[in-house]
Design a protein around this motif. Structure first.
Motif, mmCIF file in Angstrom:
data_model
loop_
_atom_site.group_PDB
_atom_site.id
_atom_site.type_symbol
_atom_site.label_atom_id
_atom_site.label_comp_id
_atom_site.label_asym_id
_atom_site.label_seq_id
_atom_site.Cartn_x
_atom_site.Cartn_y
_atom_site.Cartn_z
ATOM 1 N N ILE A 122 0.845 -1.255 0.095
ATOM 2 C CA ILE A 122 0.014 -0.082 -0.011
ATOM 3 C C ILE A 122 0.802 1.337 -0.019
ATOM 4 C CG2 ILE A 122 -1.898 -1.202 1.106
ATOM 5 C CD1 ILE A 122 -0.960 0.362 3.728
ATOM 6 N N GLY A 123 0.265 2.427 -0.390
ATOM 7 C CA GLY A 123 1.026 3.583 -0.214
ATOM 8 C C GLY A 123 0.067 4.624 -1.364
ATOM 9 N N GLU A 124 0.491 5.919 -1.333
ATOM 10 C CA GLU A 124 -0.073 6.911 -2.279
ATOM 11 C C GLU A 124 0.550 6.647 -3.675
ATOM 12 O OE1 GLU A 124 -0.199 10.951 0.315
ATOM 13 O OE2 GLU A 124 1.630 9.888 0.428
ATOM 14 N N SER A 125 -0.429 7.229 -4.605
ATOM 15 C CA SER A 125 0.078 7.097 -6.088
ATOM 16 C C SER A 125 1.327 7.644 -6.302
ATOM 17 C CB SER A 125 -0.937 7.753 -6.799
ATOM 18 O OG SER A 125 -2.345 7.211 -6.721
ATOM 19 N N GLY A 126 2.082 7.038 -7.084
ATOM 20 C CA GLY A 126 3.354 7.490 -7.544
ATOM 21 C C GLY A 126 4.473 7.006 -6.414
ATOM 22 N N CYS A 127 4.413 6.555 -5.607
ATOM 23 C CA CYS A 127 5.503 5.843 -4.652
ATOM 24 C C CYS A 127 6.182 4.749 -5.176
ATOM 25 C CB CYS A 127 4.594 5.520 -3.098
ATOM 26 S SG CYS A 127 3.861 3.934 -3.217
ATOM 27 N N GLY A 128 5.859 4.038 -6.133
ATOM 28 C CA GLY A 128 6.676 2.932 -6.651
ATOM 29 C C GLY A 128 5.946 1.647 -6.790
ATOM 30 N N LYS A 129 4.967 1.424 -6.276
ATOM 31 C CA LYS A 129 4.203 0.089 -6.156
ATOM 32 C C LYS A 129 4.027 -0.518 -7.549
ATOM 33 C CE LYS A 129 0.394 1.509 -4.545
ATOM 34 N NZ LYS A 129 0.631 2.974 -4.753
ATOM 35 N N SER A 130 3.425 0.230 -8.248
ATOM 36 C CA SER A 130 3.488 -0.493 -9.727
ATOM 37 C C SER A 130 4.686 -0.634 -10.606
ATOM 38 C CB SER A 130 2.275 0.589 -10.688
ATOM 39 O OG SER A 130 1.000 0.476 -10.072
ATOM 40 N N VAL A 131 5.709 0.196 -10.191
ATOM 41 C CA VAL A 131 7.134 -0.034 -10.688
ATOM 42 C C VAL A 131 7.603 -1.141 -10.400
ATOM 43 C CG1 VAL A 131 9.386 0.997 -10.926
ATOM 44 C CG2 VAL A 131 7.276 2.500 -11.296
ATOM 45 N N LEU A 132 7.386 -1.605 -9.236
ATOM 46 C CA LEU A 132 7.856 -2.680 -8.460
ATOM 47 C C LEU A 132 7.388 -4.045 -9.254
ATOM 48 C CD1 LEU A 132 9.854 -4.244 -6.431
ATOM 49 C CD2 LEU A 132 7.698 -3.925 -4.888
ATOM 50 N N ALA A 133 6.148 -4.125 -9.524
ATOM 51 C CA ALA A 133 5.410 -5.025 -10.182
ATOM 52 C C ALA A 133 5.960 -5.356 -11.655
ATOM 53 C CB ALA A 133 4.016 -5.091 -10.316
ATOM 54 N N SER A 134 6.124 -4.038 -12.350
ATOM 55 C CA SER A 134 6.546 -4.279 -13.891
ATOM 56 C C SER A 134 8.063 -4.578 -13.794
ATOM 57 C CB SER A 134 6.465 -3.025 -14.326
ATOM 58 O OG SER A 134 5.243 -2.020 -14.495
ATOM 59 N N ALA A 135 8.991 -4.405 -12.627
ATOM 60 C CA ALA A 135 9.978 -4.875 -12.861
ATOM 61 C C ALA A 135 10.247 -6.291 -12.508
ATOM 62 C CB ALA A 135 10.909 -4.191 -11.657
ATOM 63 N N LEU A 136 9.481 -6.852 -11.666
ATOM 64 C CA LEU A 136 9.476 -8.299 -11.545
ATOM 65 C C LEU A 136 8.807 -9.147 -12.651
ATOM 66 C CD1 LEU A 136 7.440 -8.594 -7.948
ATOM 67 C CD2 LEU A 136 10.023 -8.884 -8.715
ATOM 68 N N LEU A 137 8.264 -8.205 -13.851
ATOM 69 C CA LEU A 137 7.618 -9.158 -14.855
ATOM 70 C C LEU A 137 8.742 -8.543 -16.329
ATOM 71 C CD1 LEU A 137 4.129 -9.306 -14.453
ATOM 72 C CD2 LEU A 137 5.453 -11.221 -14.747
ATOM 73 N N GLY A 138 9.476 -7.713 -16.021
ATOM 74 C CA GLY A 138 10.225 -7.223 -17.168
ATOM 75 C C GLY A 138 9.530 -6.496 -18.044
ATOM 76 N N LEU A 139 8.577 -5.515 -17.613
ATOM 77 C CA LEU A 139 7.820 -4.832 -18.326
ATOM 78 C C LEU A 139 8.066 -3.067 -18.118
ATOM 79 C CD1 LEU A 139 4.327 -6.724 -17.587
ATOM 80 C CD2 LEU A 139 5.785 -6.798 -19.611
ATOM 81 N N LEU A 140 9.398 -2.989 -17.739
ATOM 82 C CA LEU A 140 9.600 -1.560 -17.459
ATOM 83 C C LEU A 140 10.044 -1.161 -18.802
ATOM 84 C CD1 LEU A 140 11.901 -1.688 -14.296
ATOM 85 C CD2 LEU A 140 9.748 -0.829 -14.623
ATOM 86 N N PRO A 141 10.058 0.248 -19.180
ATOM 87 C CA PRO A 141 10.599 0.848 -20.136
ATOM 88 C C PRO A 141 12.164 0.340 -20.634
ATOM 89 C CG PRO A 141 9.423 2.393 -18.955
ATOM 90 C CD PRO A 141 9.645 1.404 -18.147
ATOM 91 N N GLY A 142 12.517 0.554 -21.820
ATOM 92 C CA GLY A 142 13.684 -0.017 -22.262
ATOM 93 C C GLY A 142 15.114 0.913 -21.613
ATOM 94 N N ASN A 143 14.942 2.216 -21.214
ATOM 95 C CA ASN A 143 15.850 2.609 -20.398
ATOM 96 C C ASN A 143 15.746 2.502 -18.973
ATOM 97 O OD1 ASN A 143 13.531 4.177 -19.695
ATOM 98 N ND2 ASN A 143 14.263 6.322 -20.098
ATOM 99 N N ALA A 144 15.075 1.713 -18.399
ATOM 100 C CA ALA A 144 14.927 1.462 -16.958
ATOM 101 C C ALA A 144 16.061 0.602 -16.763
ATOM 102 C CB ALA A 144 13.763 0.972 -16.662
ATOM 103 N N GLN A 145 16.627 0.884 -15.422
ATOM 104 C CA GLN A 145 17.670 -0.457 -15.018
ATOM 105 C C GLN A 145 17.281 -0.922 -13.705
ATOM 106 O OE1 GLN A 145 21.172 2.025 -14.341
ATOM 107 N NE2 GLN A 145 21.650 2.613 -16.719
ATOM 108 N N THR A 146 17.527 -2.259 -13.555
ATOM 109 C CA THR A 146 17.263 -3.020 -12.375
ATOM 110 C C THR A 146 18.429 -3.446 -11.595
ATOM 111 O OG1 THR A 146 16.761 -4.750 -13.324
ATOM 112 C CG2 THR A 146 14.930 -3.493 -13.251
#
Length: 316
Positions: free
Chosen positions: A26-50
């Motif tokens: 949980i957390g407010e919008s924009g805190c990184g929750k969905s980014v975390l999910a996208s990172a786990l599935l390899g769905l981040l933009p091409g310029n993202a780094q993990t």
């Protein structure tokens, strides 16, 4: 990267999730929750780094290439209820076609039984049979959400990522969806539910992780978090106090931009308990990252809220 500069959308996010368990993030919008999910599935933009590790069913997700993710992870090891379901549905295919294709790809259902299996999948997510032959653009937001949930549940993946799975649903459908997701965990699988809906989180979560400014700042048992003694992080307490069934008092101020975080505690500017010590970044220890953890009981829910939570609860 954003505008030529590095933005740490998620940092130092450490947690485990066992089979049979539901963790609510949980957390407010924009805190990184969905980014975390996208990172786990390899769905981040091409310029993202993990960086780091994330292992599910023997597969290291962050190191896996697109071929492995597409063939052996997405849908099979990790299911996803996306935050924007309509964008994940093929616009020229009906809901029935989506479901039948997913049944064929992810299960060993005999060909003659695929159509019936697709209808059963729709029923699990309370998607009406009368709408199965509609196209995505003919669906309301709530119907698209239920279609995406039905698709995510088909593969019975060891890990299910549900990103705002109750958006656009009325309370009865929220409860139905939450209970179906809980059933996924009760059958021996793991569920990570990313949500703003703290009522749904309280209904089905075993543990709660609170994210603020790209960082997990508290992880707690759900019973202690929503009941006694309540959250320890002042921000988490603020989230609970903002509920209409509690104090109905919003957290003051706004979260910082992820590209312009302060050097110390990111919540200090909004925190009544902040001191000069908060100029140093707090370490995450014993499930908490805070120099001044709250003590005493959190604001209690009203009788009406408690009665609602008690109806049909499936918490393990």
């Amino acid at each position: 990267m954003r505008g030529g500069r590095h933005v740490a959308a998620v940092s130092s996010a450490t947690f485990d999730l066992a089979a049979g368990e539901c963790l609510a993030l949980i957390g407010e919008s924009g805190c990184g929750k969905s980014v975390l999910a996208s990172a786990l599935l390899g769905l981040l933009p091409g310029n993202a780094q993990t960086a780091g590790t994330a292992t599910v069913d023997g597969v290291e997700l962050l190191a896996a290439g697109e071929r492995v993710l597409a063939r052996t992870v997405r849908g099979r090891r990790v299911g996803l209820v996306p935050q924007s379901p309509a964008a994940h549905l093929t616009p020229v295919r009906t809901v029935r076609a989506h479901l039948e294709e997913t049944v064929r790809e992810l299960t060993a259902t005999p060909r003659r039984e695929v159509r019936a299996a697709a209808v059963t999948a729709a029923e699990r997510a309370a998607f009406p049979a009368s709408h199965l032959d509609r196209y995505p653009h003919e669906l309301s937001g709530g119907l698209a959400q239920r279609a995406a949930t039905a698709l995510a549940l088909i593969g019975d993946a060891p890990l299910l990522l549900a990103d705002e799975p109750t958006t656009g649903l009325d309370r009865d459908l929220v409860d139905h969806t939450a209970d179906e997701l809980r059933r996924h965990a009760d059958d021996g699988r793991a569920l990570l539910m990313i949500t703003h809906d703290l009522v749904a989180a309280e209904r089905i979560a075993d543990r709660v992780a609170v994210m603020y400014a790209g960082r997990i700042v508290e992880i707690a048992d759900a019973g202690a978090f929503f009941g006694e003694p309540g959250p320890r992080h002042p921000y988490a307490r603020g989230l609970l106090a903002a509920l209409p069934e509690r104090d109905f008092t919003p957290v003051p101020g706004q979260p910082p931009e992820l590209g312009d975080l302060p050097p110390g505690c990111a919540f200090a500017a909004r925190c009544a308990a902040a001191t000069d010590r908060c100029g140093d970044r707090p370490e995450f220890t014993d499930g908490l990252a805070c120099h001044h953890p709250a003590t005493g009981a959190a604001p209690a829910a009203t009788t009406r809220r408690e009665a609602t939570a008690g109806q049909g609860s499936n918490r393990a």
